[in-house]
Design a protein around this motif. Structure first.
Motif, short mmCIF file in Angstrom:
data_model
loop_
_atom_site.label_atom_id
_atom_site.label_comp_id
_atom_site.label_asym_id
_atom_site.label_seq_id
_atom_site.Cartn_x
_atom_site.Cartn_y
_atom_site.Cartn_z
N TRP A 49 100.43 66.48 47.95
CA TRP A 49 101.28 67.32 47.25
C TRP A 49 102.78 66.59 46.87
O TRP A 49 103.17 66.69 45.90
CB TRP A 49 101.72 68.66 48.14
CG TRP A 49 102.44 69.56 47.36
CD1 TRP A 49 103.83 69.50 47.48
CD2 TRP A 49 101.95 70.58 46.57
NE1 TRP A 49 104.06 70.89 46.54
CE2 TRP A 49 103.06 71.42 45.85
CE3 TRP A 49 100.77 70.97 46.05
CZ2 TRP A 49 102.97 72.48 45.26
CZ3 TRP A 49 100.68 72.06 45.36
CH2 TRP A 49 101.68 72.76 44.76
N VAL A 50 103.07 66.01 47.76
CA VAL A 50 104.36 65.21 47.66
C VAL A 50 104.49 64.10 46.68
O VAL A 50 105.15 63.87 45.80
CB VAL A 50 104.85 64.59 49.03
CG1 VAL A 50 106.08 63.63 48.70
CG2 VAL A 50 105.37 65.51 49.90
N ARG A 51 103.26 63.23 46.83
CA ARG A 51 103.01 62.00 45.87
C ARG A 51 102.81 62.80 44.38
O ARG A 51 103.40 62.05 43.43
CB ARG A 51 101.87 61.47 46.06
CG ARG A 51 101.59 60.07 45.38
CD ARG A 51 100.42 59.34 45.96
NE ARG A 51 99.27 60.13 46.39
CZ ARG A 51 98.96 60.12 47.73
NH1 ARG A 51 99.72 59.61 48.68
NH2 ARG A 51 98.10 60.86 48.18
N ALA A 59 106.18 66.18 38.40
CA ALA A 59 107.29 67.13 38.15
C ALA A 59 108.54 66.59 38.55
O ALA A 59 109.67 67.34 38.17
CB ALA A 59 106.98 68.31 39.02
N GLY A 60 108.80 65.44 39.14
CA GLY A 60 110.01 64.58 39.32
C GLY A 60 110.86 65.50 40.55
O GLY A 60 112.02 65.60 40.33
N LYS A 61 109.99 66.28 41.30
CA LYS A 61 110.91 66.74 42.36
C LYS A 61 111.53 66.02 43.50
O LYS A 61 110.90 64.92 43.95
CB LYS A 61 109.73 67.99 43.02
CG LYS A 61 109.31 69.04 42.30
CD LYS A 61 110.01 69.93 41.90
CE LYS A 61 109.39 70.93 41.02
NZ LYS A 61 110.32 72.27 40.93
N GLY A 62 112.68 66.61 43.92
CA GLY A 62 113.37 65.89 45.00
C GLY A 62 112.97 66.56 46.26
O GLY A 62 112.17 67.30 46.54
N LYS A 63 113.42 65.91 47.31
CA LYS A 63 112.77 65.99 48.77
C LYS A 63 113.19 67.70 49.32
O LYS A 63 112.31 68.30 49.75
CB LYS A 63 113.69 65.24 49.70
CG LYS A 63 113.17 63.97 49.99
CD LYS A 63 114.06 62.99 50.73
CE LYS A 63 113.73 63.06 52.24
NZ LYS A 63 114.36 61.84 53.19
N ARG A 64 114.27 68.14 48.75
CA ARG A 64 114.44 69.83 49.31
C ARG A 64 113.46 70.57 48.60
O ARG A 64 112.89 71.56 49.19
CB ARG A 64 115.88 69.95 48.73
CG ARG A 64 116.91 69.44 49.55
CD ARG A 64 118.33 70.01 49.38
NE ARG A 64 118.62 70.41 48.02
CZ ARG A 64 119.61 70.97 47.43
NH1 ARG A 64 120.75 70.91 48.07
NH2 ARG A 64 119.60 71.50 46.27
N ALA A 65 113.27 70.31 47.08
CA ALA A 65 112.42 71.20 46.54
C ALA A 65 111.01 70.98 47.22
O ALA A 65 110.26 72.09 47.32
CB ALA A 65 112.19 70.91 44.98
N LEU A 66 110.75 69.83 47.39
CA LEU A 66 109.40 69.48 48.01
C LEU A 66 109.31 70.20 49.18
O LEU A 66 108.06 70.69 49.56
CB LEU A 66 108.94 68.15 48.13
CG LEU A 66 108.79 67.30 46.70
CD1 LEU A 66 109.10 65.75 47.05
CD2 LEU A 66 107.50 67.79 46.15
N GLY A 74 108.52 59.04 53.72
CA GLY A 74 108.40 57.93 52.81
C GLY A 74 109.39 57.68 51.70
O GLY A 74 109.37 56.71 50.87
N ILE A 75 110.20 58.91 51.44
CA ILE A 75 111.13 58.91 50.47
C ILE A 75 112.51 58.63 50.89
O ILE A 75 113.01 59.46 51.92
CB ILE A 75 111.11 60.36 49.85
CG1 ILE A 75 109.68 60.80 49.39
CG2 ILE A 75 111.94 60.37 48.42
CD1 ILE A 75 109.59 62.08 48.78
N ASP A 76 113.02 57.65 50.66
CA ASP A 76 114.25 57.04 51.05
C ASP A 76 115.46 57.79 50.20
O ASP A 76 115.22 58.12 49.01
CB ASP A 76 114.63 55.77 51.67
CG ASP A 76 114.33 54.57 50.56
OD1 ASP A 76 113.93 55.24 49.26
OD2 ASP A 76 114.63 53.54 50.83
N ALA A 77 116.61 57.49 50.48
CA ALA A 77 117.72 57.82 49.50
C ALA A 77 117.79 57.09 48.41
O ALA A 77 117.91 57.67 47.29
CB ALA A 77 119.04 57.82 50.23
N GLU A 78 117.49 55.91 48.33
CA GLU A 78 117.45 55.01 47.14
C GLU A 78 116.15 55.42 46.25
O GLU A 78 116.48 55.48 44.86
CB GLU A 78 117.25 53.53 47.53
CG GLU A 78 118.45 52.84 48.07
CD GLU A 78 118.26 51.35 48.60
OE1 GLU A 78 117.20 50.80 48.02
OE2 GLU A 78 118.86 51.05 49.68
#
Length: 177
Positions: A75-77, A83-90, A110-114
């Motif tokens: 789902w995250v991938r 959809a270009g979703k950010g961590k909060r939305a995911l 696996g999604i860091d700030a950068e």
């Protein structure tokens, strides 16, 4: 007069009830992957008792057809890519699907700030290419629209403002040359 006999299709017959619940889950999983909570909700809505649901879902999990961790990673991938979703939305989307917070944290690890910033920059650059930026354009409106787009996709406001500010300055400079 003969006594009423139970037929094999009697909904109160436990093995038959399990088979019906399993068939429902398999039909739902044919359409798309689902979480254990989603399937449990469908079974509950159809009136299946908790013990039947638990047995059927345990069996589906045992054979690998229901795996919340795998679902969350996919789902995250998918939602990040398409959809270009950010961590909060995911995280919010996964919570609505009944995924545990520990599993969500693992899927988002696996999604860091950068990486999140890079995806936001890419989204803004894609939108800016389609914007008309000339002397008559109100850059404040453009910036507000871009920040709003990022906010709706779950990016932090401070990062969104910074990304948009840098992208607008860069785009302005690129169009001058």
């Amino acid at each position: 007069m003969s006594s009423p006999r139970r037929s094999t299709s009697d909904p109160t017959d436990s093995p038959s009830r399990d088979e019906q619940a399993r068939a429902l889950c398999l039909r739902l999983l044919t359409v798309r992957a689902r979480t254990r909570a989603e399937l449990a909700g469908h079974l509950e809505k159809r009136g299946y008792p908790d013990d039947v649901s638990r047995r059927v879902l345990d069996r589906l999990a045992h054979v690998g057809l229901v795996d919340d961790e795998d679902f969350a990673e996919q789902w995250v991938r998918s939602r990040r890519t398409h959809a270009g979703k950010g961590k909060r939305a995911l995280a919010a989307e996964l919570r609505t699907k009944g995924i545990d917070d520990d599993v969500i944290a693992g899927a988002l690890a696996g999604i860091d700030a950068e990486a999140e910033r890079a995806r936001a920059e890419q989204l803004v650059a894609d939108k800016l290419r389609r914007e008309r930026l000339d002397e008559d354009t109100d850059e404040t409106k453009v910036a507000r629209r871009l920040v709003g787009m990022l906010a709706r996709r779950g990016y932090h406001q401070s990062m969104a403002f910074d990304v948009v500010k840098v992208a607008l300055a860069s785009e302005r400079e690129r169009r001058r040359v």
